[in-house]
Scaffold this motif. Structure first.
Motif, PDB file in Angstrom:
ATOM      1  N   THR A 190       0.839  -1.208   0.000  1.00  0.00           N
ATOM      2  CA  THR A 190       0.000   0.000   0.000  1.00  0.00           C
ATOM      3  C   THR A 190       0.872   1.256   0.000  1.00  0.00           C
ATOM      4  OG1 THR A 190      -1.240  -1.287   1.623  1.00  0.00           O
ATOM      5  CG2 THR A 190      -2.217   0.755   0.941  1.00  0.00           C
ATOM      6  N   ALA A 191       1.767   1.337   0.985  1.00  0.00           N
ATOM      7  CA  ALA A 191       2.642   2.515   1.082  1.00  0.00           C
ATOM      8  C   ALA A 191       3.698   2.509  -0.018  1.00  0.00           C
ATOM      9  CB  ALA A 191       3.308   2.560   2.451  1.00  0.00           C
ATOM     10  N   ALA A 192       4.292   1.341  -0.273  1.00  0.00           N
ATOM     11  CA  ALA A 192       5.388   1.236  -1.237  1.00  0.00           C
ATOM     12  C   ALA A 192       4.945   1.599  -2.654  1.00  0.00           C
ATOM     13  CB  ALA A 192       5.989  -0.169  -1.196  1.00  0.00           C
ATOM     14  N   SER A 193       3.758   1.135  -3.049  1.00  0.00           N
ATOM     15  CA  SER A 193       3.252   1.438  -4.399  1.00  0.00           C
ATOM     16  C   SER A 193       3.015   2.928  -4.581  1.00  0.00           C
ATOM     17  CB  SER A 193       1.929   0.733  -4.675  1.00  0.00           C
ATOM     18  OG  SER A 193       2.136  -0.632  -4.767  1.00  0.00           O
ATOM     19  N   LYS A 194       2.494   3.577  -3.547  1.00  0.00           N
ATOM     20  CA  LYS A 194       2.239   5.015  -3.648  1.00  0.00           C
ATOM     21  C   LYS A 194       3.559   5.767  -3.810  1.00  0.00           C
ATOM     22  CE  LYS A 194      -2.265   5.478  -1.474  1.00  0.00           C
ATOM     23  NZ  LYS A 194      -2.612   4.599  -0.327  1.00  0.00           N
ATOM     24  N   LEU A 195       4.590   5.340  -3.075  1.00  0.00           N
ATOM     25  CA  LEU A 195       5.901   5.991  -3.171  1.00  0.00           C
ATOM     26  C   LEU A 195       6.518   5.762  -4.547  1.00  0.00           C
ATOM     27  CD1 LEU A 195       7.249   5.152   0.383  1.00  0.00           C
ATOM     28  CD2 LEU A 195       6.836   7.450  -0.529  1.00  0.00           C
ATOM     29  N   GLN A 196       6.373   4.544  -5.043  1.00  0.00           N
ATOM     30  CA  GLN A 196       6.892   4.193  -6.354  1.00  0.00           C
ATOM     31  C   GLN A 196       6.228   5.054  -7.430  1.00  0.00           C
ATOM     32  OE1 GLN A 196       7.150  -0.167  -8.030  1.00  0.00           O
ATOM     33  NE2 GLN A 196       5.058   0.576  -8.198  1.00  0.00           N
ATOM     34  N   TRP A 197       4.926   5.227  -7.275  1.00  0.00           N
ATOM     35  CA  TRP A 197       4.164   6.056  -8.223  1.00  0.00           C
ATOM     36  C   TRP A 197       4.670   7.503  -8.184  1.00  0.00           C
ATOM     37  CZ3 TRP A 197       1.380   6.219 -12.411  1.00  0.00           C
ATOM     38  CH2 TRP A 197       0.600   7.349 -12.694  1.00  0.00           C
ATOM     39  N   GLU A 198       4.779   8.061  -6.972  1.00  0.00           N
ATOM     40  CA  GLU A 198       5.182   9.465  -6.827  1.00  0.00           C
ATOM     41  C   GLU A 198       6.616   9.713  -7.280  1.00  0.00           C
ATOM     42  OE1 GLU A 198       3.477  12.168  -6.012  1.00  0.00           O
ATOM     43  OE2 GLU A 198       1.636  11.015  -5.728  1.00  0.00           O
ATOM     44  N   LEU A 199       7.520   8.812  -6.881  1.00  0.00           N
ATOM     45  CA  LEU A 199       8.948   9.079  -7.077  1.00  0.00           C
ATOM     46  C   LEU A 199       9.539   8.494  -8.351  1.00  0.00           C
ATOM     47  CD1 LEU A 199       9.987   8.511  -3.356  1.00  0.00           C
ATOM     48  CD2 LEU A 199       9.886  10.703  -4.554  1.00  0.00           C
ATOM     49  N   MET A 200       8.850   7.537  -8.960  1.00  0.00           N
ATOM     50  CA  MET A 200       9.409   6.940 -10.170  1.00  0.00           C
ATOM     51  C   MET A 200       8.490   7.099 -11.384  1.00  0.00           C
ATOM     52  SD  MET A 200      10.775   3.102 -10.782  1.00  0.00           S
ATOM     53  CE  MET A 200       9.698   2.558 -12.108  1.00  0.00           C
ATOM     54  N   PHE A 201       7.273   6.570 -11.290  1.00  0.00           N
ATOM     55  CA  PHE A 201       6.407   6.570 -12.465  1.00  0.00           C
ATOM     56  C   PHE A 201       5.962   7.967 -12.895  1.00  0.00           C
ATOM     57  CE2 PHE A 201       6.126   2.287 -13.705  1.00  0.00           C
ATOM     58  CZ  PHE A 201       6.172   1.490 -12.575  1.00  0.00           C
ATOM     59  N   LYS A 202       5.700   8.825 -11.919  1.00  0.00           N
ATOM     60  CA  LYS A 202       5.239  10.176 -12.264  1.00  0.00           C
ATOM     61  C   LYS A 202       6.250  10.903 -13.135  1.00  0.00           C
ATOM     62  CE  LYS A 202       1.703  12.144  -9.311  1.00  0.00           C
ATOM     63  NZ  LYS A 202       1.410  13.032  -8.151  1.00  0.00           N
ATOM     64  N   SER A 203       7.554  10.747 -12.800  1.00  0.00           N
ATOM     65  CA  SER A 203       8.533  11.466 -13.625  1.00  0.00           C
ATOM     66  C   SER A 203       8.652  10.853 -15.014  1.00  0.00           C
ATOM     67  CB  SER A 203       9.890  11.565 -12.928  1.00  0.00           C
ATOM     68  OG  SER A 203      10.449  10.290 -12.790  1.00  0.00           O
ATOM     69  N   ILE A 204       8.425   9.533 -15.108  1.00  0.00           N
ATOM     70  CA  ILE A 204       8.417   8.895 -16.432  1.00  0.00           C
ATOM     71  C   ILE A 204       7.287   9.482 -17.284  1.00  0.00           C
ATOM     72  CG2 ILE A 204       8.016   6.714 -17.682  1.00  0.00           C
ATOM     73  CD1 ILE A 204       9.391   5.244 -15.404  1.00  0.00           C
ATOM     74  N   PHE A 205       6.148   9.743 -16.620  1.00  0.00           N
ATOM     75  CA  PHE A 205       5.000  10.283 -17.355  1.00  0.00           C
ATOM     76  C   PHE A 205       4.957  11.805 -17.362  1.00  0.00           C
ATOM     77  CE2 PHE A 205       3.707   6.166 -18.149  1.00  0.00           C
ATOM     78  CZ  PHE A 205       3.359   5.429 -17.025  1.00  0.00           C
ATOM     79  N   GLY A 206       6.020  12.429 -16.863  1.00  0.00           N
ATOM     80  CA  GLY A 206       6.076  13.890 -16.888  1.00  0.00           C
ATOM     81  C   GLY A 206       5.094  14.576 -15.954  1.00  0.00           C
ATOM     82  N   MET A 207       4.790  13.924 -14.807  1.00  0.00           N
ATOM     83  CA  MET A 207       3.860  14.528 -13.848  1.00  0.00           C
ATOM     84  C   MET A 207       4.633  14.980 -12.599  1.00  0.00           C
ATOM     85  SD  MET A 207       1.017  11.524 -14.274  1.00  0.00           S
ATOM     86  CE  MET A 207      -0.169  12.030 -13.046  1.00  0.00           C
ATOM     87  N   ALA A 208       4.075  15.918 -11.849  1.00  0.00           N
ATOM     88  CA  ALA A 208       4.763  16.448 -10.663  1.00  0.00           C
ATOM     89  C   ALA A 208       4.547  15.574  -9.433  1.00  0.00           C
ATOM     90  CB  ALA A 208       4.274  17.863 -10.397  1.00  0.00           C
ATOM     91  N   THR A 209       5.624  15.393  -8.656  1.00  0.00           N
ATOM     92  CA  THR A 209       5.545  14.628  -7.411  1.00  0.00           C
ATOM     93  C   THR A 209       4.786  15.412  -6.349  1.00  0.00           C
ATOM     94  OG1 THR A 209       7.682  13.616  -7.898  1.00  0.00           O
ATOM     95  CG2 THR A 209       6.982  13.558  -5.609  1.00  0.00           C
ATOM     96  N   ASP A 210       3.963  14.711  -5.556  1.00  0.00           N
ATOM     97  CA  ASP A 210       3.242  15.343  -4.448  1.00  0.00           C
ATOM     98  C   ASP A 210       4.020  15.073  -3.160  1.00  0.00           C
ATOM     99  OD1 ASP A 210       1.492  15.935  -2.325  1.00  0.00           O
ATOM    100  OD2 ASP A 210      -0.282  15.408  -3.489  1.00  0.00           O
ATOM    101  N   ALA A 211       4.705  16.095  -2.661  1.00  0.00           N
ATOM    102  CA  ALA A 211       5.581  15.919  -1.498  1.00  0.00           C
ATOM    103  C   ALA A 211       4.846  15.447  -0.252  1.00  0.00           C
ATOM    104  CB  ALA A 211       6.322  17.215  -1.208  1.00  0.00           C
ATOM    105  N   ALA A 212       3.601  15.890  -0.094  1.00  0.00           N
ATOM    106  CA  ALA A 212       2.813  15.491   1.082  1.00  0.00           C
ATOM    107  C   ALA A 212       2.520  13.997   1.075  1.00  0.00           C
ATOM    108  CB  ALA A 212       1.520  16.298   1.149  1.00  0.00           C
ATOM    109  N   VAL A 213       2.194  13.471  -0.105  1.00  0.00           N
ATOM    110  CA  VAL A 213       1.929  12.034  -0.238  1.00  0.00           C
ATOM    111  C   VAL A 213       3.196  11.239   0.053  1.00  0.00           C
ATOM    112  CG1 VAL A 213       1.244  10.194  -1.835  1.00  0.00           C
ATOM    113  CG2 VAL A 213       0.049  12.382  -1.891  1.00  0.00           C
TER     114      VAL A 213
END
Lengths: 218, 213
Positions: free
Chosen positions: B108-131
């Protein structure tokens, strides 16, 4: 004769009630050990020894101590394969695969939105926590999509994994019960023909009725 | 007939299944699913997985979805091939516990971090620091439990490498390429366990497939 197994936690807890339903289906004698969550008993060192995440349920059977409700259910079914409801789980690889698939679907797709809604709609008001309307709306939408998929599946299958009631269906009982009663989400289920049929069938099982009674008396 | 895995190698859930197949030395065919083109939401794929997610899997007439159901099927149906990934009897209960922990506490936690810190930059989206902050805190608590567990047990489920460890590999590997690595490095037992499982030859084969993309 073996001592009854021990289940730690209140029947009101969805995860605890998942295990109770399984024990009742399998005719396995158990002893319910209260855990006073209002007093934070589940976060104290003695309890953390048996459940390091400080959650309910925990479970003991002779020398083994385990946690995570779905793991407990699998253990009960495997140890007592020949007791009670024998088709609840299976050792046949093909049958087992289908049950595991829908048990994972419950854990990964149904549980997140439904447990969020159960918390927001059933538990938050009781402990004076303000409801998060945005979360409710978002999870109602997610649940709706999952129920559409279930309705399609249940068109061609009496239960989720096939013709028999299995752990995969049982796993849905706790959250759904709260959603359709306290949560006022009955229409989401009754408006979908096959989901309605399935929910009526699984929730009228004797085992589940007993669990609901246990929830009322605690 | 060869087993089929439908999906993209970049998907952590697909990698989970590939890892199990390689551990078991089982032959399979990876059938690509073009997720950028929305293929996973089209009729022919929904027939394999009505949730419109990868992977889907076929072994003869058996069709399955949900990566952890697929790996369990592979481990159980082919228990005499390659690496044993499950246990028999009582020890299986403990493996089952830690498989659930991975699925509900870690992922649950790991997937959200992976999304924010890895996949988002691949897709050109901004990381949400609070998440990120929220989920680093959650993951830290989980890893504290892991540190205590691994002080008593060589692997998550017991003395042997099992699915309880394998299921972590895809997301764990991704997180090690982000700032979240510090959370693992800070815990000696967790750090050693992570290094051990990521060094497995079967996992290297999955990474090789990933690098070919």
């Amino acid at each position: 004769m073996a001592a009854p197994v021990k289940v730690y936690g209140p029947p009101l807890s969805t995860a605890v009630s998942r295990v109770l339903a399984c024990l009742l289906e399998k005719d396995v004698e158990f002893q319910l050990v209260p855990v006073n969550m209002a007093k934070g008993e589940h976060k104290k060192p003695d309890y953390l020894k048996i459940q390091p995440f400080g959650q309910v349920p925990a479970f003991q059977d002779e020398s083994i101590t385990i946690f995570e409700s779905r793991a407990i259910c699998r253990y009960i079914c495997e140890k007592h394969a020949d007791k009670g409801n024998k088709s609840l789980y299976s050792t046949n690889p093909l049958v087992k695969a289908s049950i595991e698939q829908w048990l994972e679907a419950e854990g990964q797709s149904y549980n997140p939105p439904s447990s969020t809604l159960v918390f927001q709609l059933a538990f938050a008001p009781r402990v004076n926590i303000k409801q998060d309307e945005a979360q409710i709306k978002l999870n109602d939408q997610k649940l709706s999509k999952v129920l559409d998929i279930y309705d399609q599946r249940l068109e061609s299958s009496r239960f989720l994994a096939g013709d028999e009631f299995t752990l995969a269906d049982l796993s849905h009982l706790p959250n759904t019960h709260y959603l359709v009663t306290v949560g006022n989400r009955g229409e989401a289920f009754s408006s979908r023909k096959n989901v309605d049929r399935w929910w009526n069938e699984i929730s009228s099982r004797d085992s589940w009725k007993k669990v609901v009674e246990m929830q009322k008396s605690k | 007939m060869v087993m089929k895995v439908y999906g993209a190698v970049l998907s952590t859930a697909v990698q989970r299944v590939l890892a199990a197949l390689y551990e078991k030395d089982l032959e399979f065919e990876l059938v690509p699913v073009d997720m950028r083109a929305g293929e996973h939401k089209q009729e022919h794929f929904l027939a394999l997985n009505p949730f419109g997610q990868v992977p889907a899997f076929e072994d003869g007439d058996l069709q399955l979805f949900e990566s952890r159901a697929i790996t369990q099927y592979i481990a159980f149906a082919y228990k005499d091939k390659g690496t044993p990934l499950l246990c028999e009897g009582k020890p299986m209960a403990t493996v089952s516990v830690w498989m659930e922990v991975e699925a509900h506490q870690f992922d649950t936690a790991a997937s959200k971090l992976q999304w924010e810190l890895m996949f988002k930059s691949i897709f050109g989206m901004a990381t949400d620091a609070a998440v990120v902050e929220e989920n680093e805190a959650k993951l830290s608590k989980v890893l504290d439990v892991y540190e205590a567990r691994l002080s008593q047990s060589k692997y998550m489920g017991g003395d042997c490498f099992t699915l309880a460890d394998l299921h972590h590999l895809p997301v764990l590997t991704n997180l090690m390429g982000t700032t979240v690595k510090k959370l693992f490095d800070a815990r000696p037992k967790v750090s050693a366990w992570a290094a051990d499982i990521m060094a497995r030859p079967a996992w290297a084969k999955v990474l090789a497939m990933k690098n070919q993309q």
